[in-house]
Scaffold this motif. Structure first.
Motif, PDB file in Angstrom:
ATOM      1  N   LEU A   1       0.806  -1.216   0.000  1.00 31.38           N
ATOM      2  CA  LEU A   1       0.000   0.000   0.000  1.00 31.38           C
ATOM      3  C   LEU A   1       0.842   1.270   0.000  1.00 31.38           C
ATOM      4  O   LEU A   1       0.308   2.371  -0.094  1.00 31.38           O
ATOM      5  CB  LEU A   1      -0.931  -0.002   1.221  1.00 31.38           C
ATOM      6  CG  LEU A   1      -2.056  -1.042   1.183  1.00 31.38           C
ATOM      7  CD1 LEU A   1      -2.690  -1.185   2.562  1.00 31.38           C
ATOM      8  CD2 LEU A   1      -3.103  -0.667   0.166  1.00 31.38           C
TER       9      LEU A   1
ATOM     10  N   MET B   1       0.302   3.906  -2.843  1.00 34.34           N
ATOM     11  CA  MET B   1      -0.981   4.560  -3.113  1.00 34.34           C
ATOM     12  C   MET B   1      -0.795   6.069  -3.337  1.00 34.34           C
ATOM     13  O   MET B   1       0.223   6.646  -2.945  1.00 34.34           O
ATOM     14  CB  MET B   1      -1.930   4.319  -1.940  1.00 34.34           C
ATOM     15  CG  MET B   1      -1.564   5.114  -0.689  1.00 34.34           C
ATOM     16  SD  MET B   1      -2.820   5.064   0.605  1.00 34.34           S
ATOM     17  CE  MET B   1      -2.495   3.480   1.336  1.00 34.34           C
TER      18      MET B   1
ATOM     19  N   LEU C   1     -10.339   3.382  -1.506  1.00 35.22           N
ATOM     20  CA  LEU C   1      -9.304   2.949  -2.447  1.00 35.22           C
ATOM     21  C   LEU C   1      -9.883   2.746  -3.844  1.00 35.22           C
ATOM     22  O   LEU C   1      -9.246   3.068  -4.854  1.00 35.22           O
ATOM     23  CB  LEU C   1      -8.650   1.656  -1.959  1.00 35.22           C
ATOM     24  CG  LEU C   1      -7.809   1.738  -0.677  1.00 35.22           C
ATOM     25  CD1 LEU C   1      -7.308   0.347  -0.292  1.00 35.22           C
ATOM     26  CD2 LEU C   1      -6.634   2.686  -0.852  1.00 35.22           C
TER      27      LEU C   1
ATOM     28  N   GLU D   1      -7.278   3.052  -6.978  1.00 35.26           N
ATOM     29  CA  GLU D   1      -6.066   2.322  -6.574  1.00 35.26           C
ATOM     30  C   GLU D   1      -6.229   0.846  -6.947  1.00 35.26           C
ATOM     31  O   GLU D   1      -6.194  -0.044  -6.109  1.00 35.26           O
ATOM     32  CB  GLU D   1      -5.837   2.465  -5.058  1.00 35.26           C
ATOM     33  CG  GLU D   1      -5.457   3.851  -4.630  1.00 35.26           C
ATOM     34  CD  GLU D   1      -4.075   4.259  -5.127  1.00 35.26           C
ATOM     35  OE1 GLU D   1      -3.275   3.358  -5.463  1.00 35.26           O
ATOM     36  OE2 GLU D   1      -3.796   5.462  -5.199  1.00 35.26           O
TER      37      GLU D   1
ATOM     38  N   VAL E   1      -3.825  -1.900  -6.117  1.00 39.83           N
ATOM     39  CA  VAL E   1      -3.839  -2.350  -4.725  1.00 39.83           C
ATOM     40  C   VAL E   1      -5.122  -3.092  -4.412  1.00 39.83           C
ATOM     41  O   VAL E   1      -5.132  -4.162  -3.851  1.00 39.83           O
ATOM     42  CB  VAL E   1      -3.684  -1.144  -3.771  1.00 39.83           C
ATOM     43  CG1 VAL E   1      -3.798  -1.588  -2.326  1.00 39.83           C
ATOM     44  CG2 VAL E   1      -2.355  -0.455  -4.001  1.00 39.83           C
ATOM     45  N   TYR E   2      -6.273  -2.483  -4.834  1.00 37.77           N
ATOM     46  CA  TYR E   2      -7.559  -3.081  -4.479  1.00 37.77           C
ATOM     47  C   TYR E   2      -7.878  -4.314  -5.304  1.00 37.77           C
ATOM     48  O   TYR E   2      -8.421  -5.277  -4.817  1.00 37.77           O
ATOM     49  CB  TYR E   2      -8.666  -2.037  -4.656  1.00 37.77           C
ATOM     50  CG  TYR E   2     -10.021  -2.560  -4.251  1.00 37.77           C
ATOM     51  CD1 TYR E   2     -10.373  -2.607  -2.915  1.00 37.77           C
ATOM     52  CD2 TYR E   2     -10.921  -3.019  -5.200  1.00 37.77           C
ATOM     53  CE1 TYR E   2     -11.603  -3.093  -2.536  1.00 37.77           C
ATOM     54  CE2 TYR E   2     -12.150  -3.502  -4.819  1.00 37.77           C
ATOM     55  CZ  TYR E   2     -12.495  -3.532  -3.481  1.00 37.77           C
ATOM     56  OH  TYR E   2     -13.697  -4.017  -3.098  1.00 37.77           O
TER      57      TYR E   2
END
Length: 923
Positions: free
Chosen positions: A119, A122, A180, A185, A188-189
């Motif tokens: 993370l 981000m 997120l 993002e 990441v997500y």
């Protein structure tokens, strides 16, 4: 003087301290603590700067509890928490979450912490603004996050954001995921189109690998954290390595990942891939199969497991041929490697395998099955060098992957020797590197304490046992070495029994046996309740008395004067021991210390879950019984169970793999929250995260210490050593701490070596090991050449010295079981039932024990082999005489230099059928 209300509030705050330390935003709360003077606030601020959030929160809590307290201080503290961005901390003091809510939130916090490296990339500024607009962050949070981002970069800002997010009230996690998503993002997500790192969409499967929890990965690919990928990298390049990571850091999941990559690559290259996963304990076979390898790899590859508990319908060699991944105990593979070498049966060759994974690889040392396998590997490796020089085809060998939490330092007392020990293990595993990673960012060390005990001034129960022992000394004219109730005395009694058996001194031999039991009672009396120790002695007394009672009343079993003296001596003192055992005033202090520790852990935690490690199976069972029978434990919701080993090596009935699995399953679901365990739970077994570990009167080496500490995986876990009289555990624990530190330094010294220096030393250790094997084999050949004639070996009853048989009467079944199938031998023993022996095995089953008809001494068991009942002998129950010389120590058949013939089933079965036919004709 504090009021009752103040004391109650103090106790409440202290009781949830373990949780408050992680969720109080110290820098935001301090300005609202108006009842604290500036000097104390400055001390807390300084603590925050030097030691971090948790240490500062701990000092803040201490300061608030200590006072002095003004009227309304508790309400003011809660208001300060609420206004200072620590609403969740305020909730714990006013309306604490339900256990299931707390557990869910803890899981989310752990996931975010583990995902922190992923993370870090981000868009911190965007995510911060969205979190602020959704009231996930306060204005102060936003200001500090943006300041951190502007001053130190995006990554530091992301760390600050995550630190503050996890302090919020639920349902912060789901709201944060939505943020997120809105911030796009997706790397990441969601899973990145090009394979992003640790996607949150599969975080449950991945995070569990790092914290040791089971997962449901059917719909997910395996994903490693950055630190796991770092240690796996050389193995992914095809190199032999050792991965050394702490318990609970996901070593096995790394092995699963490496296995998949290895097999995928072999398949892509059109080569056959074959992976064998070796473990050193039977329960680990099922654990690795069910929880790790099968869930992730069954869709692409055939996975099978084999252990001593398996009911094989086809040979192990066929299983290897038909499957891609085989999980088995090391001894099974070693047996089949030997079969292939000897050529007597279908076997398995190392060249059949492409990857060999060795779990708990610190056991790859002399005498261990792992080492036998690896010595075969090393010999072939060095033969391959010769073949290569001669331009001949070499024999392919599998890649090696070793897994351990700690290689230990062996018997080293100095750093250089510790380094040599670890290098030897690296050499045995042919490891090109030992891969480690500091996990301080991922793993919190448990708080550690040692509880010492003072020697009791009065011990009338122990005095009575000692009086009995002195009476036996006088009767047998013995002068023991070592104090009564010590390991030194036990060693003396064992040696005295062996010497007496060798010399045929029946009086001393039986007295030494009884003295050992009384000494064991004294040792256990310092660990368990007096009446439990008395129960152990009483059971032994009844067992010995039962030996003198034949199942057939017509048979008269001898009772010697010494045996009658020993029976009467216990009987005369039993009543006094029973009275003393009921007096709590004389209970041992260690048990009181243990009681206090257990009550403290369960009364100060919302959801306590712990393990107590103890030395013996008997103490594990009796401690569990003591906890079950104590109403104070029941009142605070303690639900105990015990788990012990599966080997049949003591008087206590072993636990089956299924029984172990059942207890551990209950522990994982919360049906059991306190486990009393022997060393079986120290390493390997997947025991769910617990928040306290107690070692009760039993400390072994630094490896066991590291393993058992690793069982306390939950936040704010504790590790406590409770001393027991004459155990010396407090001193041993200090030594182990030094040895652990020495081990880490030794590993660093090894990693600092240049690859050339490392390879040179590894080669030297390997050649030395091969030479040592050659010397041992030559000695063994000479020993075999000197094998005595079976007729020269005589067996006598260990108790009454009656000659029983000669080596000519013995034959062997499956290279394992020595039987005496002669008609004359059957006239010498009686049979007794033994329920603990009623276990079905591969081709035979045991039906009870056989014992000397004259004195009742057990000789072995009656086994059923393919429809024939045969007496199977235990050599330790006999005095062995070779060429007129008695051998004092024969604990296993391999101690006797005799090659017994294989049992001729056809000849014996034919003879039995003929006898039955003759009997029918006579009738």
């Amino acid at each position: 003087m504090a009021s009752e209300a103040d004391e109650g509030h103090e106790h409440l705050i202290d009781g949830v301290r373990y949780k408050l330390k992680g969720i109080i935003a110290v820098d935001q709360v301090l300005p609202y603590l108006h009842f604290l003077d500036q000097e104390r606030k400055d001390q807390i601020k300084q603590k925050l700067i030097t030691d971090g959030d948790r240490a500062a929160a701990d000092l803040l809590i201490d300061t608030v509890i200590k006072g002095p307290h003004e009227k309304g201080w508790f309400r003011a503290f809660i208001d300060a928490l609420s206004h200072g961005g620590s609403e969740l901390a305020a909730d714990y003091l006013t309306k604490p979450p339900r256990p299931e809510e707390e557990a869910e939130n803890d899981m989310y916090v752990e996931l975010i912490r583990l995902l922190a490296p992923s993370l870090a990339g981000m868009k911190t500024t965007v995510v911060c603004e969205l979190c602020f607009s959704d009231e996930l962050l306060t204005a102060d949070d936003k200001e500090r996050i943006l300041a951190e981002t502007n001053n130190y970069g995006n990554g530091r800002g992301a760390q600050e954001l995550l630190k503050r997010i996890i302090r919020r009230r639920p349902p912060w996690f789901s709201e944060f995921l939505q943020v997120l998503l809105r911030a796009e993002e997706r790397a990441v997500y969601c899973e990145h189109e090009q394979g992003g790192q640790c996607p949150l969409s599969i975080v449950y499967g991945s995070a569990s690998a790092a914290v040791g929890e089971p997962s449901s990965p059917e719909k997910a690919e395996i994903s490693l954290w950055d630190y796991q990928m770092e240690v796996a990298k050389p193995a992914l390049e095809g190199k032999n390595i050792i991965i050394c990571l702490p318990t609970g850091s996901g070593k096995t999941r790394v092995a699963v990942y490496i296995t998949k990559e290895h097999l995928d690559l072999r398949r892509a290259e059109g080569k056959l891939g074959k992976v064998v996963v070796l473990v050193n304990k039977v329960p680990l076979v099922e654990q690795h199969y069910a929880k790790e390898f099968t869930p992730y790899l069954k869709h692409s590859y055939k996975v099978e497991r084999v252990s001593g508990d398996s009911q094989l319908k086809i040979s192990f060699a066929k299983i290897v041929q038909r499957n891609d991944i085989i999980i088995c105990t090391a001894q099974i593979l070693e047996n089949y490697l030997e079969r292939a070498t000897s050529g007597v049966d279908e076997g398995v060759k190392l060249s059949d395998l492409s990857l060999m994974i060795i779990d708990e690889c610190h056991h790859t040392q002399k005498g261990e099955a792992y080492n036998h396998i690896m010595m075969r590997y090393l010999k072939q490796k060095h033969k391959n060098k010769k073949l290569k020089k001669e331009q001949k085809e070499i024999v392919p060998l599998p890649q090696i992957l070793g897994l351990t939490a700690s290689p230990g330092v062996g018997r080293a007392a100095r750093l250089e020797k510790a380094k040599e020990h670890i290098l030897q293990i690296c050499a045995n595993l042919d490891a090109s590197q030992i891969m480690t990673r500091s996990l301080r960012d991922f793993k919190r060390e448990p708080r550690k304490s040692i509880q010492t005990v003072e020697d009791k001034k009065q011990d009338p129960f122990g005095d009575v046992i000692k009086r009995i022992m002195h009476e036996i000394h006088r009767h047998a004219e013995l002068n023991p070495t070592g104090d009564l109730g010590t390991q030194v005395y036990e060693q003396w009694s064992v040696q005295k029994e062996r010497q007496a058996a060798k010399e045929g001194d029946r009086k001393v031999r039986v007295c030494a046996e009884y003295l050992r039991q009384y000494n064991n009672g004294l040792i256990l009396r310092n660990t368990i309740r007096m009446h439990d120790a008395l129960s152990l002695l009483n059971n032994y007394y009844e067992e010995q008395y039962k030996k003198k009672s034949a199942p057939d009343e017509e048979q008269n079993i001898q009772i010697t004067d010494t045996e009658r003296f020993l029976f009467n001596l216990f009987k005369e003192n039993k009543k006094e021991l029973e009275i003393l055992a009921k007096n709590p005033e004389y209970e041992n202090e260690s048990l009181s210390k243990l009681r206090t520790e257990i009550l403290k852990e369960f009364s100060s935690r919302k959801q306590a879950r712990g393990i107590i490690f103890t030395k013996t199976r008997h103490s594990a069972i009796t401690l569990n019984q003591w906890i079950e029978e104590n109403p104070k434990f029941d009142d605070i919701g303690i639900k105990p169970a015990y788990v012990i080993g599966g080997g049949d090596q003591s008087d206590v009935k072993p636990m089956t793999a299924a029984e172990q699995k059942d207890v551990l399953k209950k522990f994982s679901t919360g049906e059991v929250n306190l486990l009393v365990a022997t060393t079986v739970a120290e390493e390997g077994l997947d025991i769910p995260a617990c928040n306290f570990v107690i070692r009760y009167g039993h400390v072994t080496n630094e490896i066991a210490m590291i393993q058992s500490q690793g069982r306390g995986r939950a936040e704010d876990s504790t590790y406590t050593v409770v001393d027991v009289k004459n155990s010396g555990v407090a001193e041993k624990e200090c030594v182990n701490e030094h040895r652990e530190d020495m081990m880490h330094k030794a590993i660093e010294k090894i990693k600092a070596l240049s690859q050339a220096d490392y390879d040179k030393q590894i080669t030297e250790y390997q050649l030395q090991a091969i030479m040592e094997i050659r010397v041992r084999q030559n000695r063994q050949k000479k020993k075999v050449m000197k094998n005595v004639n079976p007729a020269a070996v005589k067996f006598s009853c260990r108790h009454c010295n009656k000659q029983v048989c000669t080596g000519e009467d013995i034959s062997i079944i499956e290279d394992m079981h020595r039987v005496n199938a002669t008609v004359d031998f059957r006239k010498l023993f009686i049979q007794r039932e033994n329920s603990s022996l009623q276990e079905r095995l591969v081709d035979y089953e045991t039906n009870g024990i056989i014992a000397c008809k004259d004195c009742g001494q057990p000789w072995g068991s009656m086994m059923m082999f393919r429809g024939i009942e045969l007496p199977c002998l235990l050599v330790k129950n006999f005095v062995v005489n070779i060429n007129t010389e008695n051998i004092s120590k024969c604990s296993k058949w391999s101690d006797i230099p005799v090659k017994f013939p294989a049992f001729d089933y056809n000849e014996y079965a034919s003879r039995v059928i003929e006898i039955d036919s003759d009997d029918e004709e006579t009738n």
